[in-house]
Design an enzyme around this catalytic site. Sequence first.
Site, PDB file in Angstrom:
ATOM      1  N   ASP A  13       0.866  -1.174   0.000  1.00  0.00           N
ATOM      2  CA  ASP A  13       0.000   0.000   0.000  1.00  0.00           C
ATOM      3  C   ASP A  13       0.912   1.236   0.000  1.00  0.00           C
ATOM      4  O   ASP A  13       2.105   1.118   0.304  1.00  0.00           O
ATOM      5  CB  ASP A  13      -0.856  -0.089   1.281  1.00  0.00           C
ATOM      6  CG  ASP A  13      -1.527   1.198   1.636  1.00  0.00           C
ATOM      7  OD1 ASP A  13      -2.235   1.745   0.771  1.00  0.00           O
ATOM      8  OD2 ASP A  13      -1.366   1.680   2.777  1.00  0.00           O
ATOM      9  N   ASP A  30      -0.012   5.151   1.027  1.00  0.00           N
ATOM     10  CA  ASP A  30      -0.123   6.134   2.112  1.00  0.00           C
ATOM     11  C   ASP A  30      -0.139   5.455   3.478  1.00  0.00           C
ATOM     12  O   ASP A  30      -0.936   4.552   3.725  1.00  0.00           O
ATOM     13  CB  ASP A  30      -1.394   6.973   1.934  1.00  0.00           C
ATOM     14  CG  ASP A  30      -1.241   7.940   0.792  1.00  0.00           C
ATOM     15  OD1 ASP A  30      -0.631   8.994   0.982  1.00  0.00           O
ATOM     16  OD2 ASP A  30      -1.711   7.607  -0.324  1.00  0.00           O
ATOM     17  N   ASP A  70      -1.988  -0.487   5.700  1.00  0.00           N
ATOM     18  CA  ASP A  70      -2.339   0.040   7.019  1.00  0.00           C
ATOM     19  C   ASP A  70      -3.765   0.576   7.109  1.00  0.00           C
ATOM     20  O   ASP A  70      -4.148   1.114   8.129  1.00  0.00           O
ATOM     21  CB  ASP A  70      -1.393   1.192   7.374  1.00  0.00           C
ATOM     22  CG  ASP A  70      -1.748   2.450   6.605  1.00  0.00           C
ATOM     23  OD1 ASP A  70      -2.110   2.316   5.422  1.00  0.00           O
ATOM     24  OD2 ASP A  70      -1.696   3.538   7.190  1.00  0.00           O
TER      25      ASP A  70
HETATM   26  O1  LIG Z   1      -4.609   3.144  -0.404  1.00  0.00           O
HETATM   27  P1  LIG Z   1      -3.718   4.223   0.093  1.00  0.00           P
HETATM   28  O2  LIG Z   1      -2.436   4.334  -0.676  1.00  0.00           O
HETATM   29  O3  LIG Z   1      -3.468   4.108   1.577  1.00  0.00           O
HETATM   30  O4  LIG Z   1      -4.542   5.571  -0.186  1.00  0.00           O
HETATM   31  C1  LIG Z   1      -5.656   5.929   0.624  1.00  0.00           C
HETATM   32  C2  LIG Z   1      -5.802   7.427   0.633  1.00  0.00           C
HETATM   33  O5  LIG Z   1      -4.489   7.925   0.880  1.00  0.00           O
HETATM   34  C3  LIG Z   1      -4.313   9.335   0.837  1.00  0.00           C
HETATM   35  O6  LIG Z   1      -4.917   9.904   1.981  1.00  0.00           O
HETATM   36  C4  LIG Z   1      -4.273   9.544   3.191  1.00  0.00           C
HETATM   37  O7  LIG Z   1      -2.942  10.077   3.206  1.00  0.00           O
HETATM   38  C5  LIG Z   1      -2.880  11.526   3.153  1.00  0.00           C
HETATM   39  C6  LIG Z   1      -1.420  11.921   3.060  1.00  0.00           C
HETATM   40  O8  LIG Z   1      -0.677  11.412   4.119  1.00  0.00           O
HETATM   41  C7  LIG Z   1      -3.593  12.092   4.395  1.00  0.00           C
HETATM   42  O9  LIG Z   1      -3.567  13.519   4.359  1.00  0.00           O
HETATM   43  C8  LIG Z   1      -5.041  11.596   4.422  1.00  0.00           C
HETATM   44  O10 LIG Z   1      -5.680  12.039   5.603  1.00  0.00           O
HETATM   45  C9  LIG Z   1      -5.082  10.071   4.370  1.00  0.00           C
HETATM   46  O11 LIG Z   1      -6.410   9.602   4.262  1.00  0.00           O
HETATM   47  C10 LIG Z   1      -4.859   9.904  -0.457  1.00  0.00           C
HETATM   48  O12 LIG Z   1      -4.734  11.303  -0.437  1.00  0.00           O
HETATM   49  C11 LIG Z   1      -6.287   9.471  -0.688  1.00  0.00           C
HETATM   50  O13 LIG Z   1      -6.759   9.941  -1.928  1.00  0.00           O
HETATM   51  C12 LIG Z   1      -6.327   7.955  -0.694  1.00  0.00           C
HETATM   52  O14 LIG Z   1      -7.654   7.535  -0.905  1.00  0.00           O
END
Ligand SMILES: O=P(O)(O)OC[C@H]1O[C@H](O[C@H]2O[C@H](CO)[C@@H](O)[C@H](O)[C@H]2O)[C@H](O)[C@@H](O)[C@@H]1O
Length: 347
Positions: free
Chosen positions: A127, A129, A319
Amino acid sequence: MTNQNVVVSDAKSGIGVTITVAVSNSTLFSATVPKPPGPTAGGSYISISRKKLLKKMESSVGAPRISASWVDSMRASSPTRSLSEPDHDKIKKLLDCTSLLHHPSALGMFEQIISASKGKQIVMFLDYDGTLSPIVEDPDRAFMTHEMREAVRDVAKYFPTAIVTGRCRAKVYSFVRLSQLYYAGSHGMDIKGPANDSKYRKGNQAVLFQPAREFLPMIDEVYKALLEKTKSTPGAKVENNKFCVSVHFRCVDEKSWSALAEQVRSVINDYPKLRLTQGRKVLEIRPTIKWDKGKALEFLLESLGYANSDEVFPVYIGDDRTDEDAFKVMYFLQRLVEWKQSLLEGF
Ligand SMILES: O=P(O)(O)OC[C@H]1O[C@H](O[C@H]2O[C@H](CO)[C@@H](O)[C@H](O)[C@H]2O)[C@H](O)[C@@H](O)[C@@H]1O
């Protein structure tokens, strides 16, 4: 990464090792086990009929809903880092009570993992983020460190490696910048393999799969509507992830969360073919098709020639809640291989 868990069966169990890195409030493996992946004709992407895949994900149309307790669960999905001492104690006590603590850390079971993977092809799923990059306030600045990039580059030298993310594929590529990887963006609805992956796959056509293509105009429309609707909420951010849209709550005052969720709901209400899912301080709007990170994992294993195979050892590190879709598939594959082996041992 937070709260690593590992579920490791014994080395005999073939495919059967599920390594997960999960948030502490996850509900791993508690939901329904997915149906077995369909039989396949061969090992490469071109052998998978698009028709068959599309059939597997008939849409489940229904009005998107935000549950009553969603604010609490969103708060818990990504706790703030600056906790006071008493808060730390409370959280530790809570964690001590959860069954997740009974799953040992993957980092402490390296030898068992190595031994269980002996003779098998490891395939890495990562994954983005919160796993490869730290969680930060501005989603456009969620950069991975140089050290992390080098670690992923090293892993990809030895094993087929895929990034599986809710992000738009192009965006995550701009962060990772490693052309030798598979990328499954938009929660697996946009999958692309490296141009030259003949080391792992038969055939010379690169993997490319976009099962929600028909939703592009709708997603674009909803993105614009959400931008307009939420512009009055300070801190709200709408992110276009191509086949899905994220509405970020992280920088919004908690007192306004319900109002913001209501704004999102009022837009989505007009689109019964879209549904809402929840991540870390984010609501994600996506097509109702039955396609998620778990399906992407199945698809990639199938593309690599490992559908229903006990010669593969997939490792998934994630995560967030949406990673649980992949954990469920891993768990199911593990059971499938154990069942196959028990049949063989019976003869
Ligand atoms: O599947 P992932 O790679 O974990 O993506 C899920 C979402 O991740 C991002 O948002 C998350 O991370 C951001 C940066 O650290 C944070 O600001 C946010 O609160 C988190 O939810 C991404 O911006 C989303 O579009 C994804 O859906």
